[in-house]
Write a protein that holds these residues in place. Sequence first.
Motif, PDB file in Angstrom:
ATOM      1  N   LEU A   1     -19.448  66.508  14.699  1.00  0.00           N
ATOM      2  CA  LEU A   1     -19.262  67.874  15.206  1.00  0.00           C
ATOM      3  C   LEU A   1     -18.982  67.871  16.708  1.00  0.00           C
ATOM      4  CD1 LEU A   1     -22.155  69.549  13.196  1.00  0.00           C
ATOM      5  CD2 LEU A   1     -19.719  70.030  12.904  1.00  0.00           C
ATOM      6  N   LYS A   2     -19.688  67.011  17.450  1.00  0.00           N
ATOM      7  CA  LYS A   2     -19.467  66.931  18.897  1.00  0.00           C
ATOM      8  C   LYS A   2     -18.090  66.349  19.199  1.00  0.00           C
ATOM      9  CE  LYS A   2     -21.649  65.516  23.216  1.00  0.00           C
ATOM     10  NZ  LYS A   2     -22.861  64.920  23.854  1.00  0.00           N
ATOM     11  N   ILE A   3     -17.671  65.356  18.422  1.00  0.00           N
ATOM     12  CA  ILE A   3     -16.330  64.794  18.586  1.00  0.00           C
ATOM     13  C   ILE A   3     -15.279  65.893  18.412  1.00  0.00           C
ATOM     14  CG2 ILE A   3     -14.629  63.263  17.510  1.00  0.00           C
ATOM     15  CD1 ILE A   3     -17.010  61.397  16.812  1.00  0.00           C
ATOM     16  N   ARG A   4     -15.466  66.718  17.368  1.00  0.00           N
ATOM     17  CA  ARG A   4     -14.541  67.830  17.124  1.00  0.00           C
ATOM     18  C   ARG A   4     -14.546  68.810  18.292  1.00  0.00           C
ATOM     19  NH1 ARG A   4     -16.724  72.188  13.125  1.00  0.00           N
ATOM     20  NH2 ARG A   4     -17.904  72.521  15.065  1.00  0.00           N
ATOM     21  N   ASP A   5     -15.740  69.187  18.733  1.00  0.00           N
ATOM     22  CA  ASP A   5     -15.853  70.202  19.785  1.00  0.00           C
ATOM     23  C   ASP A   5     -15.348  69.695  21.132  1.00  0.00           C
ATOM     24  OD1 ASP A   5     -16.948  71.824  17.858  1.00  0.00           O
ATOM     25  OD2 ASP A   5     -19.027  71.521  18.494  1.00  0.00           O
ATOM     26  N   GLU A   6     -15.467  68.387  21.379  1.00  0.00           N
ATOM     27  CA  GLU A   6     -15.006  67.807  22.643  1.00  0.00           C
ATOM     28  C   GLU A   6     -13.511  67.502  22.622  1.00  0.00           C
ATOM     29  OE1 GLU A   6     -16.711  67.075  25.471  1.00  0.00           O
ATOM     30  OE2 GLU A   6     -18.659  67.818  24.775  1.00  0.00           O
ATOM     31  N   GLY A   7     -12.890  67.667  21.452  1.00  0.00           N
ATOM     32  CA  GLY A   7     -11.463  67.402  21.341  1.00  0.00           C
ATOM     33  C   GLY A   7     -11.101  65.937  21.357  1.00  0.00           C
ATOM     34  N   LEU A   8     -12.046  65.074  21.001  1.00  0.00           N
ATOM     35  CA  LEU A   8     -11.790  63.637  20.945  1.00  0.00           C
ATOM     36  C   LEU A   8     -11.185  63.259  19.596  1.00  0.00           C
ATOM     37  CD1 LEU A   8     -15.073  62.257  22.571  1.00  0.00           C
ATOM     38  CD2 LEU A   8     -12.804  62.410  23.612  1.00  0.00           C
ATOM     39  N   PRO A   9     -10.550  62.101  19.515  1.00  0.00           N
ATOM     40  CA  PRO A   9     -10.045  61.648  18.209  1.00  0.00           C
ATOM     41  C   PRO A   9     -11.178  61.530  17.202  1.00  0.00           C
ATOM     42  CG  PRO A   9      -9.143  60.317  19.996  1.00  0.00           C
ATOM     43  CD  PRO A   9     -10.203  61.174  20.605  1.00  0.00           C
ATOM     44  N   GLN A  10     -10.957  62.085  16.012  1.00  0.00           N
ATOM     45  CA  GLN A  10     -12.009  62.158  14.980  1.00  0.00           C
ATOM     46  C   GLN A  10     -12.021  60.894  14.125  1.00  0.00           C
ATOM     47  OE1 GLN A  10     -14.991  62.960  13.873  1.00  0.00           O
ATOM     48  NE2 GLN A  10     -14.563  65.172  13.956  1.00  0.00           N
ATOM     49  N   VAL A  11     -13.204  60.538  13.636  1.00  0.00           N
ATOM     50  CA  VAL A  11     -13.351  59.389  12.747  1.00  0.00           C
ATOM     51  C   VAL A  11     -12.641  59.662  11.427  1.00  0.00           C
ATOM     52  CG1 VAL A  11     -15.553  58.716  13.777  1.00  0.00           C
ATOM     53  CG2 VAL A  11     -15.543  60.277  11.814  1.00  0.00           C
ATOM     54  N   SER A  12     -12.440  58.599  10.643  1.00  0.00           N
ATOM     55  CA  SER A  12     -11.706  58.764   9.385  1.00  0.00           C
ATOM     56  C   SER A  12     -12.562  59.400   8.300  1.00  0.00           C
ATOM     57  CB  SER A  12     -11.179  57.420   8.898  1.00  0.00           C
ATOM     58  OG  SER A  12     -12.247  56.547   8.577  1.00  0.00           O
ATOM     59  N   GLY A  13     -13.886  59.265   8.386  1.00  0.00           N
ATOM     60  CA  GLY A  13     -14.741  59.847   7.361  1.00  0.00           C
ATOM     61  C   GLY A  13     -16.206  59.706   7.700  1.00  0.00           C
ATOM     62  N   LEU A  14     -17.040  60.383   6.899  1.00  0.00           N
ATOM     63  CA  LEU A  14     -18.492  60.388   7.072  1.00  0.00           C
ATOM     64  C   LEU A  14     -19.164  59.977   5.764  1.00  0.00           C
ATOM     65  CD1 LEU A  14     -19.173  63.732   8.977  1.00  0.00           C
ATOM     66  CD2 LEU A  14     -19.964  61.498   9.734  1.00  0.00           C
ATOM     67  N   ILE A  15     -20.202  59.142   5.879  1.00  0.00           N
ATOM     68  CA  ILE A  15     -21.037  58.784   4.732  1.00  0.00           C
ATOM     69  C   ILE A  15     -22.460  59.236   5.044  1.00  0.00           C
ATOM     70  CG2 ILE A  15     -21.985  56.887   3.375  1.00  0.00           C
ATOM     71  CD1 ILE A  15     -19.413  55.318   3.984  1.00  0.00           C
ATOM     72  N   LEU A  16     -22.968  60.187   4.270  1.00  0.00           N
ATOM     73  CA  LEU A  16     -24.300  60.750   4.494  1.00  0.00           C
ATOM     74  C   LEU A  16     -25.196  60.395   3.309  1.00  0.00           C
ATOM     75  CD1 LEU A  16     -23.270  64.306   5.789  1.00  0.00           C
ATOM     76  CD2 LEU A  16     -23.490  62.174   7.092  1.00  0.00           C
ATOM     77  N   LEU A  17     -26.172  59.536   3.530  1.00  0.00           N
ATOM     78  CA  LEU A  17     -27.073  59.071   2.488  1.00  0.00           C
ATOM     79  C   LEU A  17     -28.417  59.773   2.622  1.00  0.00           C
ATOM     80  CD1 LEU A  17     -26.360  55.222   2.863  1.00  0.00           C
ATOM     81  CD2 LEU A  17     -25.084  56.913   1.520  1.00  0.00           C
ATOM     82  N   SER A  18     -28.843  60.474   1.570  1.00  0.00           N
ATOM     83  CA  SER A  18     -30.126  61.187   1.573  1.00  0.00           C
ATOM     84  C   SER A  18     -30.313  61.978   2.865  1.00  0.00           C
ATOM     85  CB  SER A  18     -31.284  60.196   1.403  1.00  0.00           C
ATOM     86  OG  SER A  18     -31.189  59.481   0.201  1.00  0.00           O
ATOM     87  N   PRO A  19     -29.367  62.861   3.214  1.00  0.00           N
ATOM     88  CA  PRO A  19     -29.361  63.461   4.552  1.00  0.00           C
ATOM     89  C   PRO A  19     -30.501  64.449   4.801  1.00  0.00           C
ATOM     90  CG  PRO A  19     -27.679  64.464   3.164  1.00  0.00           C
ATOM     91  CD  PRO A  19     -28.212  63.297   2.397  1.00  0.00           C
ATOM     92  N   PHE A  20     -31.033  64.385   6.032  1.00  0.00           N
ATOM     93  CA  PHE A  20     -32.052  65.305   6.532  1.00  0.00           C
ATOM     94  C   PHE A  20     -31.351  66.209   7.540  1.00  0.00           C
ATOM     95  CE2 PHE A  20     -36.050  65.580   9.429  1.00  0.00           C
ATOM     96  CZ  PHE A  20     -36.343  66.849   8.957  1.00  0.00           C
TER      97      PHE A  20
END
Length: 303
Positions: A160-179
Amino acid sequence: MKISPLWKQLITESILKTTIRKPSQFNLPPNSIRFALEQMCRAFPSNKEVEIRPLRLAGLRAEEIKPQSESSQLILHIHGGAFFLGSLKTHRAFLTHVAARTQMQVLHVDYPLAPESVYPEASDAIFDIYTTLLGQGIQAKDIILSGDSCGANLALALALKIRDEGLPQVSGLILLSPFLDLTLTSESLRYNRKHDALLSIETLEAGIDYYVPKFMDTADPAISPLFADLTGLPPILVQVGSKEILLDDAQRFKEKAQQAGVDLTYKLYTGMWHNFQMFHPWFNEGKQALADLAEFAHQLDRD
Protein backbone atom coordinates in the motif's frame (compact mmCIF):
# COMPACT_ATOMS: atom_id res chain seq x y z
CA MET A 1 3.33 -48.56 13.39
CA LYS A 2 1.86 -46.19 10.84
CA ILE A 3 -0.27 -43.41 12.32
CA SER A 4 -3.38 -42.38 10.39
CA PRO A 5 -3.52 -38.76 9.14
CA LEU A 6 -6.41 -38.00 11.52
CA TRP A 7 -4.57 -39.29 14.59
CA LYS A 8 -1.40 -37.49 13.50
CA GLN A 9 -3.35 -34.24 13.30
CA LEU A 10 -5.06 -34.75 16.66
CA ILE A 11 -1.75 -35.55 18.37
CA THR A 12 -0.06 -32.52 16.81
CA GLU A 13 -2.89 -30.21 17.81
CA SER A 14 -2.77 -31.54 21.38
CA ILE A 15 0.98 -30.96 21.60
CA LEU A 16 0.71 -27.44 20.19
CA LYS A 17 -2.12 -26.49 22.52
CA THR A 18 -0.10 -27.71 25.50
CA THR A 19 3.32 -26.31 24.59
CA ILE A 20 2.47 -23.07 22.75
CA ARG A 21 -1.13 -21.93 23.00
CA LYS A 22 -1.66 -22.61 26.72
CA PRO A 23 1.56 -20.92 27.92
CA SER A 24 0.81 -17.95 25.67
CA GLN A 25 -2.24 -17.17 27.79
CA PHE A 26 0.06 -16.12 30.63
CA ASN A 27 1.99 -12.86 30.82
CA LEU A 28 5.46 -14.27 30.10
CA PRO A 29 8.43 -12.01 29.20
CA PRO A 30 8.89 -11.67 25.41
CA ASN A 31 12.52 -12.85 25.52
CA SER A 32 11.52 -16.07 27.28
CA ILE A 33 8.84 -16.81 24.68
CA ARG A 34 11.22 -15.96 21.82
CA PHE A 35 13.85 -18.40 23.07
CA ALA A 36 11.32 -21.20 23.61
CA LEU A 37 9.79 -20.66 20.17
CA GLU A 38 13.18 -20.81 18.47
CA GLN A 39 13.97 -24.07 20.23
CA MET A 40 10.65 -25.61 19.19
CA CYS A 41 11.14 -24.57 15.56
CA ARG A 42 14.33 -26.62 15.43
CA ALA A 43 12.01 -29.61 14.97
CA PHE A 44 11.13 -28.44 11.46
CA PRO A 45 13.31 -30.17 8.84
CA SER A 46 15.21 -27.95 6.41
CA ASN A 47 15.67 -28.58 2.71
CA LYS A 48 19.38 -29.34 2.22
CA GLU A 49 19.35 -28.54 -1.51
CA VAL A 50 19.48 -24.78 -0.97
CA GLU A 51 22.23 -22.38 0.00
CA ILE A 52 21.76 -20.02 2.95
CA ARG A 53 23.87 -16.87 3.04
CA PRO A 54 23.73 -14.29 5.86
CA LEU A 55 23.89 -10.63 4.89
CA ARG A 56 23.00 -7.14 6.03
CA LEU A 57 20.52 -5.05 4.10
CA ALA A 58 19.55 -1.47 5.01
CA GLY A 59 21.17 -2.04 8.39
CA LEU A 60 19.17 -5.20 9.17
CA ARG A 61 20.30 -8.78 9.45
CA ALA A 62 18.89 -10.92 6.66
CA GLU A 63 19.33 -14.28 4.98
CA GLU A 64 19.44 -15.09 1.29
CA ILE A 65 18.14 -18.59 0.56
CA LYS A 66 19.03 -19.70 -2.95
CA PRO A 67 18.01 -22.93 -4.71
CA GLN A 68 20.24 -22.31 -7.71
CA SER A 69 22.77 -19.83 -9.03
CA GLU A 70 20.23 -17.95 -11.13
CA SER A 71 16.54 -17.30 -10.48
CA SER A 72 14.14 -14.93 -12.21
CA GLN A 73 12.15 -13.91 -9.13
CA LEU A 74 12.94 -12.81 -5.59
CA ILE A 75 10.52 -13.60 -2.77
CA LEU A 76 10.87 -11.02 0.02
CA HIS A 77 9.41 -12.74 3.09
CA ILE A 78 8.38 -11.02 6.33
CA HIS A 79 7.98 -13.45 9.22
CA GLY A 80 5.09 -13.51 11.66
CA GLY A 81 4.95 -13.56 15.44
CA ALA A 82 2.32 -11.03 16.59
CA PHE A 83 4.85 -8.19 16.11
CA PHE A 84 6.98 -9.30 19.11
CA LEU A 85 8.01 -12.88 18.26
CA GLY A 86 9.67 -14.68 15.36
CA SER A 87 13.15 -14.50 13.87
CA LEU A 88 15.39 -15.80 11.13
CA LYS A 89 15.67 -19.01 13.15
CA THR A 90 11.94 -19.68 13.54
CA HIS A 91 11.16 -19.45 9.82
CA ARG A 92 14.41 -20.60 8.23
CA ALA A 93 13.40 -24.25 7.72
CA PHE A 94 10.04 -23.37 6.14
CA LEU A 95 11.62 -20.86 3.78
CA THR A 96 14.23 -23.35 2.58
CA HIS A 97 11.30 -25.42 1.29
CA VAL A 98 9.69 -22.35 -0.29
CA ALA A 99 12.93 -21.63 -2.14
CA ALA A 100 13.36 -25.25 -3.24
CA ARG A 101 9.75 -25.64 -4.35
CA THR A 102 9.53 -22.34 -6.25
CA GLN A 103 13.16 -22.41 -7.46
CA MET A 104 13.24 -18.73 -6.53
CA GLN A 105 15.56 -16.79 -4.28
CA VAL A 106 14.03 -16.02 -0.86
CA LEU A 107 15.15 -13.00 1.14
CA HIS A 108 14.24 -13.25 4.83
CA VAL A 109 14.68 -10.15 6.99
CA ASP A 110 15.10 -9.72 10.75
CA TYR A 111 13.02 -6.58 11.25
CA PRO A 112 12.77 -4.73 14.61
CA LEU A 113 10.29 -6.30 17.05
CA ALA A 114 8.05 -4.82 19.72
CA PRO A 115 8.14 -3.89 22.57
CA GLU A 116 11.71 -2.71 21.94
CA SER A 117 10.49 -1.06 18.70
CA VAL A 118 6.94 0.21 18.19
CA TYR A 119 4.99 1.26 15.11
CA PRO A 120 6.17 2.54 12.62
CA GLU A 121 9.73 1.24 13.13
CA ALA A 122 9.13 -2.21 11.61
CA SER A 123 7.20 -0.76 8.66
CA ASP A 124 9.86 1.87 8.02
CA ALA A 125 12.65 -0.71 8.19
CA ILE A 126 10.91 -2.97 5.68
CA PHE A 127 10.25 -0.03 3.36
CA ASP A 128 13.98 0.78 3.53
CA ILE A 129 14.72 -2.83 2.55
CA TYR A 130 12.50 -2.48 -0.51
CA THR A 131 13.98 0.82 -1.67
CA THR A 132 17.48 -0.61 -1.11
CA LEU A 133 16.66 -3.54 -3.39
CA LEU A 134 15.42 -1.15 -6.07
CA GLY A 135 18.58 0.89 -5.62
CA GLN A 136 20.65 -2.24 -6.22
CA GLY A 137 19.03 -2.59 -9.62
CA ILE A 138 16.48 -5.29 -8.80
CA GLN A 139 13.32 -4.62 -10.75
CA ALA A 140 10.01 -4.41 -8.91
CA LYS A 141 8.42 -6.84 -11.38
CA ASP A 142 10.91 -9.46 -10.19
CA ILE A 143 9.94 -9.12 -6.50
CA ILE A 144 7.13 -11.06 -4.81
CA LEU A 145 6.17 -9.82 -1.34
CA SER A 146 5.34 -12.56 1.14
CA GLY A 147 4.40 -12.67 4.81
CA ASP A 148 2.76 -14.87 7.42
CA SER A 149 0.51 -13.72 10.27
CA CYS A 150 1.63 -10.19 11.29
CA GLY A 151 4.25 -10.46 8.55
CA ALA A 152 1.35 -10.57 6.08
CA ASN A 153 0.09 -7.36 7.70
CA LEU A 154 3.49 -5.71 7.17
CA ALA A 155 3.74 -7.04 3.60
CA LEU A 156 0.31 -5.67 2.69
CA ALA A 157 1.10 -2.34 4.38
CA LEU A 158 4.31 -2.16 2.35
CA ALA A 159 2.45 -2.76 -0.93
CA LEU A 160 0.00 0.00 0.00
CA LYS A 161 2.85 2.40 0.82
CA ILE A 162 4.59 1.54 -2.46
CA ARG A 163 1.36 2.41 -4.28
CA ASP A 164 0.84 5.64 -2.35
CA GLU A 165 4.47 6.75 -2.82
CA GLY A 166 4.24 6.14 -6.56
CA LEU A 167 7.11 3.64 -6.56
CA PRO A 168 7.29 0.65 -8.90
CA GLN A 169 4.95 -2.03 -7.53
CA VAL A 170 5.90 -5.64 -6.80
CA SER A 171 4.60 -8.39 -9.07
CA GLY A 172 2.42 -9.98 -6.40
CA LEU A 173 1.62 -10.62 -2.74
CA ILE A 174 1.49 -13.88 -0.77
CA LEU A 175 -0.43 -13.58 2.51
CA LEU A 176 -0.31 -16.66 4.76
CA SER A 177 -2.73 -16.78 7.72
CA PRO A 178 -2.88 -12.96 7.67
CA PHE A 179 -3.42 -10.83 10.79
CA LEU A 180 -4.98 -7.70 9.28
CA ASP A 181 -7.46 -6.32 11.84
CA LEU A 182 -5.87 -5.13 15.09
CA THR A 183 -9.27 -3.98 16.40
CA LEU A 184 -9.93 -7.71 16.98
CA THR A 185 -13.47 -7.56 15.60
CA SER A 186 -13.33 -10.76 13.50
CA GLU A 187 -15.99 -13.24 14.65
CA SER A 188 -13.61 -16.18 14.20
CA LEU A 189 -11.64 -14.93 17.21
CA ARG A 190 -14.57 -16.23 19.24
CA TYR A 191 -15.91 -19.26 17.37
CA ASN A 192 -12.44 -20.69 16.61
CA ARG A 193 -10.92 -19.82 19.98
CA LYS A 194 -10.84 -23.46 21.13
CA HIS A 195 -10.03 -24.89 17.70
CA ASP A 196 -6.87 -23.01 16.71
CA ALA A 197 -4.00 -25.15 18.02
CA LEU A 198 -1.30 -22.49 17.72
CA LEU A 199 -2.56 -18.96 18.21
CA SER A 200 -4.38 -17.46 21.19
CA ILE A 201 -6.27 -14.19 21.54
CA GLU A 202 -3.98 -13.38 24.48
CA THR A 203 -0.95 -13.47 22.16
CA LEU A 204 -2.64 -11.08 19.73
CA GLU A 205 -3.62 -8.74 22.56
CA ALA A 206 -0.08 -8.75 23.95
CA GLY A 207 1.34 -8.04 20.50
CA ILE A 208 -1.04 -5.13 19.93
CA ASP A 209 -0.24 -3.70 23.36
CA TYR A 210 3.50 -3.91 22.62
CA TYR A 211 3.34 -2.71 19.01
CA VAL A 212 0.74 0.06 18.82
CA PRO A 213 1.53 3.39 20.52
CA LYS A 214 -1.14 4.39 23.06
CA PHE A 215 -2.11 7.51 21.12
CA MET A 216 -2.91 5.56 17.92
CA ASP A 217 -6.24 4.04 16.90
CA THR A 218 -5.92 0.33 16.08
CA ALA A 219 -8.40 0.91 13.23
CA ASP A 220 -5.88 3.14 11.44
CA PRO A 221 -5.36 1.52 8.00
CA ALA A 222 -1.59 1.88 8.43
CA ILE A 223 -1.84 -0.57 11.35
CA SER A 224 -4.91 -2.55 10.30
CA PRO A 225 -4.62 -2.70 6.48
CA LEU A 226 -7.95 -4.55 6.28
CA PHE A 227 -9.49 -1.06 6.47
CA ALA A 228 -7.33 0.47 3.73
CA ASP A 229 -8.34 1.34 0.18
CA LEU A 230 -7.15 -1.76 -1.70
CA THR A 231 -7.48 -0.47 -5.25
CA GLY A 232 -4.44 -0.76 -7.48
CA LEU A 233 -2.78 -3.64 -5.67
CA PRO A 234 -1.01 -6.43 -7.61
CA PRO A 235 -2.29 -10.05 -7.72
CA ILE A 236 -2.62 -11.59 -4.25
CA LEU A 237 -2.66 -15.14 -2.88
CA VAL A 238 -4.33 -15.65 0.51
CA GLN A 239 -4.00 -18.94 2.40
CA VAL A 240 -5.86 -19.66 5.65
CA GLY A 241 -6.93 -22.68 7.72
CA SER A 242 -10.54 -23.37 8.67
CA LYS A 243 -9.66 -23.62 12.39
CA GLU A 244 -7.80 -20.32 12.60
CA ILE A 245 -8.92 -17.58 14.96
CA LEU A 246 -7.88 -15.22 12.14
CA LEU A 247 -10.07 -16.94 9.55
CA ASP A 248 -12.41 -13.96 9.27
CA ASP A 249 -9.49 -11.55 8.76
CA ALA A 250 -8.75 -13.48 5.58
CA GLN A 251 -12.39 -13.79 4.50
CA ARG A 252 -13.17 -10.12 5.07
CA PHE A 253 -10.02 -9.15 3.19
CA LYS A 254 -11.05 -11.38 0.29
CA GLU A 255 -14.40 -9.62 0.02
CA LYS A 256 -12.86 -6.13 0.19
CA ALA A 257 -10.14 -6.98 -2.33
CA GLN A 258 -12.61 -8.42 -4.79
CA GLN A 259 -14.81 -5.32 -4.46
CA ALA A 260 -11.73 -3.20 -5.20
CA GLY A 261 -11.06 -5.18 -8.38
CA VAL A 262 -7.92 -6.88 -7.11
CA ASP A 263 -6.88 -10.16 -8.78
CA LEU A 264 -7.13 -12.38 -5.71
CA THR A 265 -6.67 -16.14 -5.23
CA TYR A 266 -8.17 -17.37 -1.97
CA LYS A 267 -7.34 -20.82 -0.58
CA LEU A 268 -9.06 -22.34 2.48
CA TYR A 269 -7.55 -25.51 3.99
CA THR A 270 -9.95 -27.67 5.99
CA GLY A 271 -8.98 -28.59 9.54
CA MET A 272 -5.84 -26.46 9.62
CA TRP A 273 -4.68 -24.06 12.32
CA HIS A 274 -2.70 -20.81 12.26
CA ASN A 275 0.53 -20.92 10.22
CA PHE A 276 -0.10 -24.57 9.33
CA GLN A 277 2.12 -24.11 6.27
CA MET A 278 5.19 -24.41 8.51
CA PHE A 279 4.07 -27.97 9.36
CA HIS A 280 3.87 -29.03 5.72
CA PRO A 281 6.35 -31.97 6.01
CA TRP A 282 3.79 -33.86 8.10
CA PHE A 283 0.40 -32.92 6.63
CA ASN A 284 -1.10 -33.19 3.15
CA GLU A 285 -2.88 -29.86 3.56
CA GLY A 286 0.48 -28.20 4.27
CA LYS A 287 2.04 -29.89 1.24
CA GLN A 288 -0.86 -28.67 -0.89
CA ALA A 289 -0.47 -25.13 0.46
CA LEU A 290 3.20 -25.14 -0.53
CA ALA A 291 2.29 -26.44 -3.99
CA ASP A 292 -0.38 -23.73 -4.34
CA LEU A 293 2.13 -21.07 -3.26
CA ALA A 294 4.62 -22.27 -5.87
CA GLU A 295 1.96 -22.35 -8.59
CA PHE A 296 0.97 -18.75 -7.79
CA ALA A 297 4.61 -17.61 -7.82
CA HIS A 298 5.27 -19.36 -11.15
CA GLN A 299 2.19 -17.75 -12.68
CA LEU A 300 3.50 -14.32 -11.68
CA ASP A 301 6.84 -15.22 -13.26
CA ARG A 302 5.12 -16.25 -16.51
CA ASP A 303 3.06 -13.06 -16.58
